[in-house]
Design a protein around this motif. Sequence first.
Motif, PDB file in Angstrom:
ATOM      1  N   HIS A   1      35.175  26.631  82.675  1.00 23.11           N
ATOM      2  CA  HIS A   1      36.619  26.408  82.717  1.00 23.11           C
ATOM      3  C   HIS A   1      37.054  25.158  81.963  1.00 23.11           C
ATOM      4  O   HIS A   1      38.172  25.112  81.451  1.00 23.11           O
ATOM      5  CB  HIS A   1      37.108  26.311  84.169  1.00 23.11           C
ATOM      6  N   THR A   2      36.195  24.140  81.906  1.00 20.81           N
ATOM      7  CA  THR A   2      36.627  22.875  81.302  1.00 20.81           C
ATOM      8  C   THR A   2      35.669  22.384  80.219  1.00 20.81           C
ATOM      9  O   THR A   2      35.859  22.676  79.054  1.00 20.81           O
ATOM     10  CB  THR A   2      36.833  21.789  82.389  1.00 20.81           C
ATOM     11  N   LEU A   3      34.617  21.674  80.549  1.00 17.31           N
ATOM     12  CA  LEU A   3      33.803  20.978  79.558  1.00 17.31           C
ATOM     13  C   LEU A   3      33.006  21.897  78.637  1.00 17.31           C
ATOM     14  O   LEU A   3      32.774  21.572  77.471  1.00 17.31           O
ATOM     15  CB  LEU A   3      32.817  20.019  80.260  1.00 17.31           C
ATOM     16  N   GLY A   4      32.547  23.027  79.161  1.00 20.79           N
ATOM     17  CA  GLY A   4      31.653  23.888  78.396  1.00 20.79           C
ATOM     18  C   GLY A   4      30.203  23.546  78.681  1.00 20.79           C
ATOM     19  O   GLY A   4      29.879  22.455  79.166  1.00 20.79           O
ATOM     20  N   VAL A   5      29.303  24.460  78.368  1.00 19.91           N
ATOM     21  CA  VAL A   5      27.898  24.299  78.723  1.00 19.91           C
ATOM     22  C   VAL A   5      27.270  23.070  78.075  1.00 19.91           C
ATOM     23  O   VAL A   5      26.323  22.484  78.621  1.00 19.91           O
ATOM     24  CB  VAL A   5      27.108  25.582  78.371  1.00 19.91           C
ATOM     25  N   ASN A   6      27.781  22.667  76.919  1.00 16.59           N
ATOM     26  CA  ASN A   6      27.256  21.484  76.226  1.00 16.59           C
ATOM     27  C   ASN A   6      28.194  20.289  76.376  1.00 16.59           C
ATOM     28  O   ASN A   6      28.219  19.399  75.529  1.00 16.59           O
ATOM     29  CB  ASN A   6      27.030  21.791  74.749  1.00 16.59           C
ATOM     30  N   GLY A   7      28.963  20.255  77.462  1.00 16.86           N
ATOM     31  CA  GLY A   7      29.986  19.229  77.638  1.00 16.86           C
ATOM     32  C   GLY A   7      29.512  17.897  78.159  1.00 16.86           C
ATOM     33  O   GLY A   7      30.310  16.980  78.330  1.00 16.86           O
ATOM     34  N   GLY A   8      28.199  17.757  78.452  1.00 18.20           N
ATOM     35  CA  GLY A   8      27.678  16.455  78.836  1.00 18.20           C
ATOM     36  C   GLY A   8      27.530  16.208  80.323  1.00 18.20           C
ATOM     37  O   GLY A   8      27.291  15.076  80.730  1.00 18.20           O
ATOM     38  N   TYR A   9      27.634  17.247  81.154  1.00 19.34           N
ATOM     39  CA  TYR A   9      27.476  17.059  82.589  1.00 19.34           C
ATOM     40  C   TYR A   9      26.024  17.344  82.997  1.00 19.34           C
ATOM     41  O   TYR A   9      25.254  17.941  82.240  1.00 19.34           O
ATOM     42  CB  TYR A   9      28.427  17.957  83.370  1.00 19.34           C
ATOM     43  N   THR A  10      25.650  16.921  84.200  1.00 13.46           N
ATOM     44  CA  THR A  10      24.306  17.123  84.729  1.00 13.46           C
ATOM     45  C   THR A  10      24.373  17.901  86.039  1.00 13.46           C
ATOM     46  O   THR A  10      25.456  18.113  86.599  1.00 13.46           O
ATOM     47  CB  THR A  10      23.616  15.770  84.991  1.00 13.46           C
ATOM     48  N   GLN A  11      23.209  18.277  86.539  1.00  8.76           N
ATOM     49  CA  GLN A  11      23.151  18.947  87.834  1.00  8.76           C
ATOM     50  C   GLN A  11      23.677  18.038  88.939  1.00  8.76           C
ATOM     51  O   GLN A  11      24.304  18.502  89.897  1.00  8.76           O
ATOM     52  CB  GLN A  11      21.715  19.379  88.144  1.00  8.76           C
ATOM     53  N   GLN A  12      23.460  16.742  88.800  1.00 11.09           N
ATOM     54  CA  GLN A  12      24.001  15.785  89.773  1.00 11.09           C
ATOM     55  C   GLN A  12      25.524  15.832  89.781  1.00 11.09           C
ATOM     56  O   GLN A  12      26.160  15.748  90.845  1.00 11.09           O
ATOM     57  CB  GLN A  12      23.519  14.369  89.445  1.00 11.09           C
TER      58      GLN A  12
ATOM     59  N   PHE B   1      35.999  22.442  73.681  1.00 10.13           N
ATOM     60  CA  PHE B   1      35.558  23.738  74.190  1.00 10.13           C
ATOM     61  C   PHE B   1      36.696  24.754  74.185  1.00 10.13           C
ATOM     62  O   PHE B   1      36.536  25.899  73.739  1.00 10.13           O
ATOM     63  CB  PHE B   1      35.009  23.562  75.610  1.00 10.13           C
ATOM     64  N   ILE B   2      37.852  24.351  74.672  1.00 11.29           N
ATOM     65  CA  ILE B   2      39.008  25.254  74.718  1.00 11.29           C
ATOM     66  C   ILE B   2      39.451  25.620  73.304  1.00 11.29           C
ATOM     67  O   ILE B   2      39.756  26.785  73.010  1.00 11.29           O
ATOM     68  CB  ILE B   2      40.173  24.613  75.496  1.00 11.29           C
ATOM     69  N   ALA B   3      39.496  24.643  72.399  1.00  4.97           N
ATOM     70  CA  ALA B   3      39.906  24.915  71.021  1.00  4.97           C
ATOM     71  C   ALA B   3      38.958  25.904  70.358  1.00  4.97           C
ATOM     72  O   ALA B   3      39.390  26.818  69.635  1.00  4.97           O
ATOM     73  CB  ALA B   3      39.963  23.613  70.230  1.00  4.97           C
TER      74      ALA B   3
ATOM     75  N   PHE C   1      45.580  19.697  71.514  1.00  8.79           N
ATOM     76  CA  PHE C   1      45.302  19.753  72.956  1.00  8.79           C
ATOM     77  C   PHE C   1      45.216  18.347  73.538  1.00  8.79           C
ATOM     78  O   PHE C   1      45.821  18.054  74.572  1.00  8.79           O
ATOM     79  CB  PHE C   1      43.995  20.521  73.181  1.00  8.79           C
ATOM     80  N   ARG C   2      44.491  17.464  72.853  1.00 14.80           N
ATOM     81  CA  ARG C   2      44.326  16.094  73.364  1.00 14.80           C
ATOM     82  C   ARG C   2      45.632  15.305  73.305  1.00 14.80           C
ATOM     83  O   ARG C   2      45.999  14.614  74.257  1.00 14.80           O
ATOM     84  CB  ARG C   2      43.249  15.362  72.552  1.00 14.80           C
ATOM     85  N   SER C   3      46.332  15.396  72.196  1.00 11.70           N
ATOM     86  CA  SER C   3      47.520  14.562  71.997  1.00 11.70           C
ATOM     87  C   SER C   3      48.686  14.971  72.889  1.00 11.70           C
ATOM     88  O   SER C   3      49.595  14.176  73.133  1.00 11.70           O
ATOM     89  CB  SER C   3      47.959  14.605  70.530  1.00 11.70           C
ATOM     90  N   THR C   4      48.662  16.218  73.386  1.00 10.32           N
ATOM     91  CA  THR C   4      49.753  16.705  74.248  1.00 10.32           C
ATOM     92  C   THR C   4      49.333  16.812  75.709  1.00 10.32           C
ATOM     93  O   THR C   4      50.077  17.367  76.530  1.00 10.32           O
ATOM     94  CB  THR C   4      50.244  18.087  73.776  1.00 10.32           C
ATOM     95  N   ASP C   5      48.151  16.287  76.049  1.00  9.55           N
ATOM     96  CA  ASP C   5      47.624  16.410  77.415  1.00  9.55           C
ATOM     97  C   ASP C   5      47.542  17.868  77.856  1.00  9.55           C
ATOM     98  O   ASP C   5      47.887  18.225  78.989  1.00  9.55           O
ATOM     99  CB  ASP C   5      48.465  15.604  78.416  1.00  9.55           C
ATOM    100  N   GLY C   6      47.071  18.712  76.942  1.00  6.02           N
ATOM    101  CA  GLY C   6      46.864  20.109  77.302  1.00  6.02           C
ATOM    102  C   GLY C   6      48.122  20.930  77.435  1.00  6.02           C
ATOM    103  O   GLY C   6      48.171  21.856  78.259  1.00  6.02           O
ATOM    104  N   ASP C   7      49.126  20.644  76.625  1.00  5.21           N
ATOM    105  CA  ASP C   7      50.359  21.438  76.611  1.00  5.21           C
ATOM    106  C   ASP C   7      50.047  22.777  75.929  1.00  5.21           C
ATOM    107  O   ASP C   7      49.868  22.844  74.719  1.00  5.21           O
ATOM    108  CB  ASP C   7      51.453  20.687  75.854  1.00  5.21           C
ATOM    109  N   LEU C   8      49.999  23.852  76.699  1.00  2.00           N
ATOM    110  CA  LEU C   8      49.546  25.133  76.163  1.00  2.00           C
ATOM    111  C   LEU C   8      50.551  25.761  75.211  1.00  2.00           C
ATOM    112  O   LEU C   8      50.168  26.534  74.325  1.00  2.00           O
ATOM    113  CB  LEU C   8      49.214  26.090  77.317  1.00  2.00           C
TER     114      LEU C   8
END
Length: 471
Positions: free
Chosen positions: A196-207, A298-300, A324-331
């Motif tokens: 939904h947000t970062l994507g599989v390669n978005g830099g998060y961990t199992q923690q 990821f969304i782009a 997306f970044r400059s508009t704070d996600g204004d769809l």
Amino acid sequence: MDATLRALNRFGLGARRGERQKIGDGRQWLRAQLDGGPPSLAPPDGVTPTAIGEALRAIRMAGQGNDQERRQARRHVVEMSQAEMHAALTARITTERPFVERLVAFWSNHLCVSTGSKIIVAPLAGSYEREVIRAHVLGRFEDMVLASAKHPAMLVYLDNFQSIGPTSRGAGAGQRNNGQRRGLNENYARELLELHTLGVNGGYTQQDVQELAKILTGWTINGLNGPGARLQRANQRRSRAEARQRRAEAGPIEFAFIDLLHEPGTKTVLGQRYSQGGIEEGERAIRALCRHPSTAQFIATKLVTHFVSDEPPAAAVDRVARVFRSTDGDLKAVARALVDDPEAWREDARKFRTPQDWFVAVLRALGASDATPNAPVVLRQLRQPVWSPAAPKGFGDALQEWADPDSLLNRGELARTLARLPAMRALDPQSLADVVDVPASNPLHAMLADTSIAAPERIALAVAGPAFQWR
């Protein structure tokens, strides 16, 4: 490349006969659709929140009854679900804002639930699309994701409604019917990060997954006698509070935050600390994830893949991510950026129609005024049933996923069935040349004009032929 047809077929849901001459500049036509309000859709008759709640509780009660009671309860829920699907498909077929309806379908698939996963999800999927996707499709991404996180359909689909903090006040009392203890459920937290947000390669961990899951404990539902309801009754004497809880279990299926289930203490996700704060912990965490740079990329990428090419051009992805970044996600701004991007209008930028895309485009081209009654069944046969992907990642829309011989054969057989309907007798097959982008030298024109071929066969060949498979 005909730019008007590109607007109608690629950004819209399929050109109607004669529509190309009416809309004028294709890009301006698309931009104008974004200026209206949210694309609201009324629920089908009888499918009210209270009716859904009653039907789902009947399913639960029927589990303790005989086979006939179970079948009747299940049939009622399925009928509600199919009525919702029919209404959503009819909106796509008849809309005058097809670009916005395509965006609804895109975001509904991105933040998907699946009616095929759990019977409880089936009657909730329609309200999910109305209240989560349609309400926010021209708003802010984080508001859409927050609405998704709190909707009963998502809470049930990815099991967060029964997630209990390991050291919460309700941990000891949370037991399943088989006596096993309920505990922390990471399903929704993982998909929130990965899909939904970062994507599989978005830099998060199992923690990060575990910590986010703890933040989201206590996000549950009223109306189905879930763990929250049972724990609250176990922790309160007969009182007004208990009476209110019992009324909640008899009404609509609704979001509830239950502090008894919430994991106490400070949590850390992606290096950011969230002090104990009840429901606000989750709201802050979700907004932070939606604003993360990885989410924009990821969304782009996913949007450019859908609107431009299976191999998304990096320059187009970067431009959309920047908006997306400059508009704070204004769809709305993001959708406008897709229309304005030159890559979407290149001659060699092609997208293969998924089964739902193809079916809706066929009915629009043939002038249908609503979805056929068996449309949900037809789409299941075409392997893309409405609101029922096999996994939380949703349906793919790449050529390799849908262009196999069996799938194309199924389209051909359905095209012949539709072409033989009595309503098609007055249709001039040559008029279908107006909805596909092919040069005058293409054999399609000669075939459509060849009266030695029966009219139903020409109609079927037009919508099942190679040119119509692309948008």
